[in-house]
Design an enzyme around this catalytic site. Structure first.
Site, PDB file in Angstrom:
ATOM      1  N   SER A 160       0.830  -1.196   0.000  1.00  0.00           N
ATOM      2  CA  SER A 160       0.000   0.000   0.000  1.00  0.00           C
ATOM      3  C   SER A 160       0.878   1.265   0.000  1.00  0.00           C
ATOM      4  CB  SER A 160      -0.959  -0.044   1.189  1.00  0.00           C
ATOM      5  OG  SER A 160      -1.985   0.917   1.035  1.00  0.00           O
ATOM      6  N   ASP A 184       0.075  -4.213  -4.035  1.00  0.00           N
ATOM      7  CA  ASP A 184      -1.064  -3.314  -4.229  1.00  0.00           C
ATOM      8  C   ASP A 184      -0.739  -1.894  -3.763  1.00  0.00           C
ATOM      9  OD1 ASP A 184      -3.531  -3.165  -5.456  1.00  0.00           O
ATOM     10  OD2 ASP A 184      -4.653  -3.295  -3.584  1.00  0.00           O
ATOM     11  N   ALA A 195       6.772  10.138 -11.380  1.00  0.00           N
ATOM     12  CA  ALA A 195       7.566   8.970 -10.974  1.00  0.00           C
ATOM     13  C   ALA A 195       8.426   9.196  -9.730  1.00  0.00           C
ATOM     14  CB  ALA A 195       8.430   8.498 -12.139  1.00  0.00           C
ATOM     15  N   ARG A 198       6.540   8.354  -6.392  1.00  0.00           N
ATOM     16  CA  ARG A 198       5.847   7.073  -6.215  1.00  0.00           C
ATOM     17  C   ARG A 198       6.758   5.944  -6.684  1.00  0.00           C
ATOM     18  NH1 ARG A 198       5.155   5.604 -11.346  1.00  0.00           N
ATOM     19  NH2 ARG A 198       4.586   7.187 -12.901  1.00  0.00           N
ATOM     20  N   SER A 200       8.202   3.322  -9.185  1.00  0.00           N
ATOM     21  CA  SER A 200       8.354   3.331 -10.644  1.00  0.00           C
ATOM     22  C   SER A 200       9.419   2.311 -11.045  1.00  0.00           C
ATOM     23  CB  SER A 200       8.750   4.726 -11.135  1.00  0.00           C
ATOM     24  OG  SER A 200      10.120   4.988 -10.849  1.00  0.00           O
ATOM     25  N   ASP A 203      13.289   2.479  -9.909  1.00  0.00           N
ATOM     26  CA  ASP A 203      13.681   2.479  -8.500  1.00  0.00           C
ATOM     27  C   ASP A 203      14.529   1.277  -8.081  1.00  0.00           C
ATOM     28  OD1 ASP A 203      12.311   4.851  -8.213  1.00  0.00           O
ATOM     29  OD2 ASP A 203      10.443   3.876  -7.616  1.00  0.00           O
ATOM     30  N   HIS A 269      -7.494  -5.781  -0.899  1.00  0.00           N
ATOM     31  CA  HIS A 269      -6.249  -5.008  -0.837  1.00  0.00           C
ATOM     32  C   HIS A 269      -5.100  -5.880  -0.331  1.00  0.00           C
ATOM     33  CE1 HIS A 269      -3.979  -1.385  -1.033  1.00  0.00           C
ATOM     34  NE2 HIS A 269      -4.065  -1.010   0.233  1.00  0.00           N
TER      35      HIS A 269
END
Length: 482
Positions: A160, A184, A195, A198, A200, A203, A269
């Site tokens: 998450s 997820d 990017a 978050r 991407s 990374d 989730h």
């Protein structure tokens, strides 16, 4: 006199520049050696006590690494949890820790504790992912610098919000970590983020992502909808997962009690985590996913192809395929562990002398093999017409082995439908073609009577395995289906 003054000015400027350079160098050294501002904590869990934080690795404190018995020659898994309402670890954390140790007994499993930051209002906690990612990056860099620990041994797993913290950590380490797995990744505030903010593909050397709760509009989806890794897998289309509806929840409570109520609340989730745990514990039963342009095409069975890396394993044993574009992959699963199912593409050509078209027609198919059988698998064809070929996907929860025979039945419409009262629709079928996704084998089934009349609401028709030369024909492989 003027020359002397000029020399003094130049000397002063040089001294100021030297001081600034030394100050910047000192500042860089301080940022690498002073870790007092790191709020995240790094718990090295043990196989014996996977559910408790018994020892912390402290950046800047070499003794803590020895005291926690860190294994410098083995893999390291870094687990980053997500947003929490209670401010406590969720029940999946020790389950994942335990599964990682069972699969890799000599490894290090580190749980990142950012619970205080993670229990704020969601937008606040989402903003903290940058700080948490920075903490994790500095910790990893310190381990590499102080102990020469290779980042090729580092695998970060984030759930998450933790998936985005993992991405930020990977983007900020001096060298790339080997792998990041996004479980997820959170959608709200990240679906349209750039990017650097978050998870991407840039990374880590390899980034794989499981999307299990992507329902609703993109900005309201619990899980991020767009692909954010090298390989993005969408089990059951990425929406609600099997066993996560209210009826299944009530049945599960009746059978197992309230021990996993938190899992029921966030069922879809968290399914991403349990699918990954499945891949760790059931090594002999790898779950297959298939590359596809859309979940609609996958539902038609058009994507069960393993050529040129078009299929892959879900979870721990994923093949690290780094394409120029993210690969979106799909699969079906069971409602409980083990989640593996067996996928089949079925192709039927409907023959007839009269031109007939019907919509949303219910069927049952039964598959019989050398090992087991799976009977009365329901499916619905959105449309069927005379002299057209249709392709659809079915799956079984058991391994039935080599296919030998199948039965096909056209069910009646519901009692509330008038169409079945006034017509006795029928189609002639000569052959049924089936392709098994897991084995990639194609089988042709022929009618015992050369042609079977499939009638709505009547008994099922039987088709047996037969030899068909058209399987090797390019025309068959390229034949257009609906």
């Amino acid at each position: 006199m003027k020359g002397k003054a000029l020399r003094l000015v130049v000397l002063g400027a040089w001294l100021l520049g030297l001081a600034a350079t030394r100050g910047a160098a000192a500042s860089d050294r301080d940022s690498r050696t002073n870790f007092e501002d790191i709020e995240s904590r790094f718990s090295l869990r043990t196989p014996e006590v996977p559910d408790d934080d018994t020892c912390y690795l402290v950046p800047g404190d070499r003794d803590s690494v020895a005291e926690c018995h860190f294994n410098h020659t083995s893999k390291t898994f870094v687990v980053i949890h997500g947003w929490t309402v209670t401010g406590m670890y969720e029940s999946w954390v020790p389950k994942l820790v335990d599964a990682l140790y069972k699969r890799e007994p000599d490894s290090n499993v580190i749980v990142v504790d950012w619970l205080i930051r993670a229990q704020q209002h969601y937008p606040v906690s989402a903003g903290y992912t940058k700080l948490v990612g920075g903490d994790v990056a500095r910790f990893i860099d310190w381990m590499e610098e102080q102990f020469n620990y290779p980042l090729d041994n580092v695998h970060i797993l984030g759930y998450s919000l933790g998936a985005h913290a993992a991405g930020i950590a990977g983007s900020r380490t001096n060298k790339k970590v080997n792998r990041i797995t996004g479980l997820d990744p959170a959608g709200p505030t990240f679906e349209y983020a750039e990017a650097p903010s978050r998870l991407s593909p840039d990374d880590a050397d390899f980034v794989d992502v499981l999307h299990t709760f992507t329902r609703g509009s993109p900005d309201r989806s619990i899980g991020i909808q767009k692909p954010v890794g090298h390989v993005d897998i969408y089990p059951n289309g990425g929406g609600f997962q099997p066993g996560c509806n209210i009826g299944e929840a009530i049945r599960l409570i009746a059978e197992k009690g309230f021990g996993d109520v938190d899992q029921l609340v966030k069922c879809s989730h968290e399914r991403s985590i349990h699918l990954f745990i499945d891949s760790l514990l059931n090594e002999e039963k790898p779950i297959m996913a298939y590359r596809c342009n859309s979940k609609e095409a996958f539902e038609k069975g058009l994507c069960l192809n393993c050529r040129k890396n078009r299929c892959n394993n879900l979870g721990y044993e994923v093949n690290k395929v780094r394409a120029k574009r993210s690969s979106k992959m799909y699969l079906k699963t069971r409602s409980q562990m083990p989640y593996k199912v067996f996928h089949y593409q079925v192709k039927i050509h409907f023959l007839g002398t009269e031109s007939i078209t019907q919509t949303n027609q219910p069927f049952l198919i039964s598959l019989y093999g050398t090992v087991d059988e799976s009977e009365n698998i329901p499916f619905v064809l959105p449309e069927i017409s005379t002299n057209k070929t249709y392709s659809f996907l079915v799956y079984t929860e058991v391994d039935i082995g080599e296919l030998l025979m199948l039965k096909l039945q056209w069910e009646k419409d519901s009692i509330f439908s008038w169409s079945g009262w006034w017509s006795s629709a029928a189609f002639d079928i000569e052959k049924v073609r089936v392709k098994a996704g897991e084995t990639q084998k194609k089988v042709v089934f022929c009618s015992r009577d050369k042609v079977s009349a499939l009638k709505k609401g009547k008994a099922p028709m039987i088709f047996v395995k037969c030899h068909d030369k058209s399987l090797k024909s390019p025309k068959f492989l390229k034949k257009k289906t609906v």
